[in-house]
Design a protein around this motif. Sequence first.
Motif, PDB file in Angstrom:
ATOM      1  N   LEU B  73       0.839  -1.192   0.000  1.00 48.79           N
ATOM      2  CA  LEU B  73       0.000   0.000   0.000  1.00 48.79           C
ATOM      3  C   LEU B  73       0.880   1.251   0.000  1.00 48.79           C
ATOM      4  N   ALA B  74       0.251   2.411  -0.230  1.00 44.44           N
ATOM      5  CA  ALA B  74       1.002   3.667  -0.144  1.00 44.44           C
ATOM      6  C   ALA B  74       0.081   4.765   0.371  1.00 44.44           C
ATOM      7  N   LEU B  75       0.658   5.695   1.124  1.00 44.44           N
ATOM      8  CA  LEU B  75      -0.087   6.893   1.525  1.00 44.44           C
ATOM      9  C   LEU B  75      -0.268   7.746   0.275  1.00 44.44           C
ATOM     10  N   ARG B  76      -1.441   8.317   0.099  1.00 42.38           N
ATOM     11  CA  ARG B  76      -1.709   9.037  -1.147  1.00 42.38           C
ATOM     12  C   ARG B  76      -0.824  10.283  -1.275  1.00 42.38           C
ATOM     13  N   PRO B  77      -0.118  10.423  -2.420  1.00 36.84           N
ATOM     14  CA  PRO B  77       0.677  11.629  -2.657  1.00 36.84           C
ATOM     15  C   PRO B  77      -0.127  12.663  -3.433  1.00 36.84           C
ATOM     16  N   GLU B  78      -1.254  12.263  -3.985  1.00 37.39           N
ATOM     17  CA  GLU B  78      -2.182  13.144  -4.698  1.00 37.39           C
ATOM     18  C   GLU B  78      -3.525  12.424  -4.688  1.00 37.39           C
ATOM     19  N   ILE B  79      -4.620  13.132  -5.008  1.00 39.25           N
ATOM     20  CA  ILE B  79      -5.921  12.463  -4.932  1.00 39.25           C
ATOM     21  C   ILE B  79      -6.489  12.121  -6.305  1.00 39.25           C
ATOM     22  N   THR B  80      -5.878  12.632  -7.377  1.00 34.33           N
ATOM     23  CA  THR B  80      -6.451  12.419  -8.713  1.00 34.33           C
ATOM     24  C   THR B  80      -6.622  10.931  -9.068  1.00 34.33           C
ATOM     25  N   PRO B  81      -5.637  10.057  -8.808  1.00 37.73           N
ATOM     26  CA  PRO B  81      -5.866   8.629  -9.101  1.00 37.73           C
ATOM     27  C   PRO B  81      -7.060   8.058  -8.334  1.00 37.73           C
ATOM     28  N   THR B  82      -7.212   8.437  -7.054  1.00 30.93           N
ATOM     29  CA  THR B  82      -8.360   7.989  -6.264  1.00 30.93           C
ATOM     30  C   THR B  82      -9.664   8.478  -6.889  1.00 30.93           C
ATOM     31  N   MET B  83      -9.660   9.740  -7.306  1.00 35.29           N
ATOM     32  CA  MET B  83     -10.849  10.298  -7.939  1.00 35.29           C
ATOM     33  C   MET B  83     -11.200   9.522  -9.205  1.00 35.29           C
ATOM     34  N   ALA B  84     -10.181   9.216 -10.011  1.00 32.79           N
ATOM     35  CA  ALA B  84     -10.417   8.453 -11.244  1.00 32.79           C
ATOM     36  C   ALA B  84     -10.989   7.070 -10.902  1.00 32.79           C
ATOM     37  N   ARG B  85     -10.419   6.426  -9.890  1.00 34.53           N
ATOM     38  CA  ARG B  85     -10.909   5.114  -9.467  1.00 34.53           C
ATOM     39  C   ARG B  85     -12.369   5.206  -9.018  1.00 34.53           C
ATOM     40  N   MET B  86     -12.689   6.211  -8.186  1.00 33.96           N
ATOM     41  CA  MET B  86     -14.046   6.360  -7.667  1.00 33.96           C
ATOM     42  C   MET B  86     -15.040   6.656  -8.785  1.00 33.96           C
ATOM     43  N   MET B  87     -14.660   7.564  -9.689  1.00 31.68           N
ATOM     44  CA  MET B  87     -15.564   7.899 -10.787  1.00 31.68           C
ATOM     45  C   MET B  87     -15.805   6.692 -11.680  1.00 31.68           C
ATOM     46  N   ASN B  88     -14.740   5.959 -11.994  1.00 36.13           N
ATOM     47  CA  ASN B  88     -14.902   4.774 -12.843  1.00 36.13           C
ATOM     48  C   ASN B  88     -15.869   3.762 -12.227  1.00 36.13           C
ATOM     49  N   GLN B  89     -15.830   3.642 -10.888  1.00 40.11           N
ATOM     50  CA  GLN B  89     -16.730   2.697 -10.214  1.00 40.11           C
ATOM     51  C   GLN B  89     -18.208   3.041 -10.422  1.00 40.11           C
ATOM     52  N   GLN B  90     -18.503   4.359 -10.569  1.00 38.81           N
ATOM     53  CA  GLN B  90     -19.916   4.757 -10.660  1.00 38.81           C
ATOM     54  C   GLN B  90     -20.181   5.604 -11.897  1.00 38.81           C
ATOM     55  N   ILE B  91     -19.350   5.424 -12.917  1.00 41.51           N
ATOM     56  CA  ILE B  91     -19.395   6.357 -14.052  1.00 41.51           C
ATOM     57  C   ILE B  91     -20.769   6.393 -14.726  1.00 41.51           C
ATOM     58  N   ASN B  92     -21.490   5.271 -14.706  1.00 38.00           N
ATOM     59  CA  ASN B  92     -22.777   5.258 -15.399  1.00 38.00           C
ATOM     60  C   ASN B  92     -23.886   5.952 -14.613  1.00 38.00           C
ATOM     61  N   SER B  93     -23.784   5.964 -13.290  1.00 39.12           N
ATOM     62  CA  SER B  93     -24.866   6.554 -12.506  1.00 39.12           C
ATOM     63  C   SER B  93     -24.609   8.018 -12.120  1.00 39.12           C
ATOM     64  N   LEU B  94     -23.379   8.507 -12.295  1.00 39.96           N
ATOM     65  CA  LEU B  94     -23.093   9.901 -11.922  1.00 39.96           C
ATOM     66  C   LEU B  94     -23.567  10.842 -13.028  1.00 39.96           C
ATOM     67  N   PRO B  95     -24.451  11.822 -12.726  1.00 43.54           N
ATOM     68  CA  PRO B  95     -24.904  12.762 -13.758  1.00 43.54           C
ATOM     69  C   PRO B  95     -23.722  13.609 -14.246  1.00 43.54           C
ATOM     70  N   LYS B  96     -23.621  13.759 -15.571  1.00 46.83           N
ATOM     71  CA  LYS B  96     -22.542  14.537 -16.153  1.00 46.83           C
ATOM     72  C   LYS B  96     -23.053  15.932 -16.496  1.00 46.83           C
ATOM     73  N   PRO B  97     -22.234  16.989 -16.516  1.00 45.88           N
ATOM     74  CA  PRO B  97     -20.841  16.953 -16.086  1.00 45.88           C
ATOM     75  C   PRO B  97     -20.720  16.784 -14.571  1.00 45.88           C
ATOM     76  N   ILE B  98     -19.598  16.189 -14.148  1.00 50.02           N
ATOM     77  CA  ILE B  98     -19.295  16.015 -12.731  1.00 50.02           C
ATOM     78  C   ILE B  98     -18.377  17.148 -12.301  1.00 50.02           C
ATOM     79  N   LYS B  99     -18.808  17.870 -11.263  1.00 48.68           N
ATOM     80  CA  LYS B  99     -17.932  18.921 -10.710  1.00 48.68           C
ATOM     81  C   LYS B  99     -17.649  18.540  -9.263  1.00 48.68           C
ATOM     82  N   TRP B 100     -16.463  18.072  -8.998  1.00 45.38           N
ATOM     83  CA  TRP B 100     -16.102  17.603  -7.652  1.00 45.38           C
ATOM     84  C   TRP B 100     -14.947  18.420  -7.074  1.00 45.38           C
ATOM     85  N   PHE B 101     -14.973  18.608  -5.755  1.00 47.09           N
ATOM     86  CA  PHE B 101     -13.791  19.169  -5.081  1.00 47.09           C
ATOM     87  C   PHE B 101     -13.461  18.324  -3.863  1.00 47.09           C
ATOM     88  N   SER B 102     -12.224  18.485  -3.388  1.00 53.51           N
ATOM     89  CA  SER B 102     -11.781  17.762  -2.204  1.00 53.51           C
ATOM     90  C   SER B 102     -10.629  18.524  -1.565  1.00 53.51           C
TER      91      SER B 102
END
Lengths: 425, 425
Positions: B73-102
């Motif tokens: 495992l690794a401590l996250r050095p950035e969040i973009t890969p996590t965001m990509a992973r999360m979006m891919n998991q629910q890409i069909n149900s998330l209304p587009k465009p997606i505007k997210w912040f963290s």
Amino acid sequence: MKIPPVKGTRDFYPLDMARRNWIIDGWKRVSLRNGFEEYDGPIFEYLKMFQLKSGDEIAEQLFSLTDRGGRELALRPEITPTMARMMNQQINSLPKPIKWFSVPRLFRAERPQRGRLREFFQWNVDIIGVDDVLADAEIIFTTIDYLSSVGLTPRDIRVKISNRKLLASALTNIGIPEKQLYSLYALLDKYNRIPPDVFEKTLAEQVPDSAPAKKIVDFMNTTTLSEVPEIVGKDPEVDTAMQELASLKDLLEQMGVWQFCDFYPSIVRGLAYYTGVVFEVHAVGGELRAVGGGGRYDNLLQDFGGPSIAATGMGMGDCVLGILLEERNLIPEDLSTQQLDYFIASADKKYFPKVIEITAKLRRTGKAANFAYKPTGLSKQLKQASVQGAKKCIIIGSEIESGKLVVKDMATGEQKTTELDNLLK
Amino acid sequence: MKIPPVKGTRDFYPLDMARRNWIIDGWKRVSLRNGFEEYDGPIFEYLKMFQLKSGDEIAEQLFSLTDRGGRELALRPEITPTMARMMNQQINSLPKPIKWFSVPRLFRAERPQRGRLREFFQWNVDIIGVDDVLADAEIIFTTIDYLSSVGLTPRDIRVKISNRKLLASALTNIGIPEKQLYSLYALLDKYNRIPPDVFEKTLAEQVPDSAPAKKIVDFMNTTTLSEVPEIVGKDPEVDTAMQELASLKDLLEQMGVWQFCDFYPSIVRGLAYYTGVVFEVHAVGGELRAVGGGGRYDNLLQDFGGPSIAATGMGMGDCVLGILLEERNLIPEDLSTQQLDYFIASADKKYFPKVIEITAKLRRTGKAANFAYKPTGLSKQLKQASVQGAKKCIIIGSEIESGKLVVKDMATGEQKTTELDNLLK
């Protein structure tokens, strides 16, 4: 390439995040109104810091890592050691009493199960420098203040209170040597979580004689404080512990929260560092673990190289609490991920540059505003405004040539024409 | 036993915490008013997730750990890969465009230095599903909206904008093979941070011929967009890139923030995943690293096993920003760690139980209230009220027998007698 999340961690999609914020904002609000100041420390510390005082259960569950310089580090499994370290660094300049709170993200390398994750949030409140059961009462009051502020009643939760001094005296009077106390605390702490036969077998390994072992089981089964001296024997330590608990009850009555509380002599708390009053919050009925707990730990700062100073505190994680609040339907259904004041639509494509300009201007005046990236038909834009929960929709049409626009109230459907300049004031 | 904190981490004492909250609350407020929804992911992910696309500099700086199951495992050095992973998991149900912040807490195992710590916070805003430079403009607008909301002007900061397509075309036209582009980006990204002779030596290792190497240096030295086609040659890719930048400028003018921006062809960004518009925010004068930066990364979700979908975003850390805001005296001096509505004092020790009762009642009505643990003299209690910044001090004396008490305004010194019941309403 598809990579899964790590087991025992959580993804916070916007609705999950709204729920997490709702819980954490509640903790913060109640901490502040009870006069606590917020602090935080690093996510990782030297490994040995957590091995020093956290108790075996936590020390076994550390996520450890090594940095490039070969230093052994660990992700924090609790924040109390960090707090002790920080206070010791500035103990002379911090005005006493110190009332601090924190909502650290914590990590335990245990097997994920219901209410136990490998990564979670924990609310902590601590009072340092008050050698009086009044501080313990205030910690318990603050805990109940939060739980009742989200709608939990004395029929939902019980605060079970004991005194580590009672248990220490009981075990000492029974003849348990002092050096064996801590390993016995760890076992007794599991009393309500492991099957009786497993408990008795493990106890027999630590206390082979059946007479003292039976006394320990009797003590763990007591739910009436007044029976305790009979079981454990009368001595000055027991008297002190009983008096502290009596004062604590008076104070919690003055504070108006005693109806949430019971004395519960068998409450132990697993952590090695408790020295006085200890308590746990349990949901009534069901199989949930403790919602939270804490107590007095007067030696901890000294153990971390600081002065001898009185201390008491509480920790409450977000996992068990979340399950309990869900079970009792206490999480608001209308938690929103967006709070748009305005959605800006155009009656005609040619006004799209105006949409962009006015959206930007509204945002810079502090209003939350959104627009559709593609200038589609008006009804489609109005639908998007509604999906995004906008309070009002601004429609830009030919009126804009004379500095006016239409504002539609999304709740009532009412429309009126307004000057742009008024809107931006 | 005294244990120090780990180098490159921070202790947040209450005043530091107030400052951290002030920065993060500002980021959140501006994100919400620009229509972004908050999300977050776990602090650690599978190591390989961050090695996939983060670029060499970040991959070298990972804090890695192994769990009990032997998983890397690794401590996250950035969040973009996590965001990509999360979006891919629910890409069909998330209304587009997606505007997210963290506002994730991030970790890099690098040598701590000014503005670079091993643990920090980073504001991230991202727009997914908009294949239009309008989304890049909105990301840049949101960035500037925050920076100007805390008082930074176009004289303090510049947003330097380029297009990865320009650089890619330039290097391709010069004859650099595609597989060499990424390692060259990493070097060029350091152009302004390493001495010219070191840069030229390292460049010569990657591009031995002097003619193309000189062209690269010429390109990096250009600060005028119109000169670019001359240097890199004209082709459809360059035209597209130039047109995108022209549209971006128009949009930023409509949004009223172009005065903060410049075209800066040599802006590269180290991360491997950018595909279009890129930008960095720099403080004017001084030696600070970039305050923040971002750009378009249209291939990332696909690289993580999801669909091909347009994406653009920005990241801004709290370290460089904090230094800049301090240098420009833009951090409010009156950040408070406590906001007490009331401090409850007693005119006589015998009213101490009433102090406890009324403090508890006030807190439960939502008021922030505190009291002194020891019933000392009134003037000492009033002093404590003032140290804790209480707005009002309630003095409980003999009037309480008839349900009344004295309320002293701590700012004006004015005192008046009030009914307790009115106070608790």
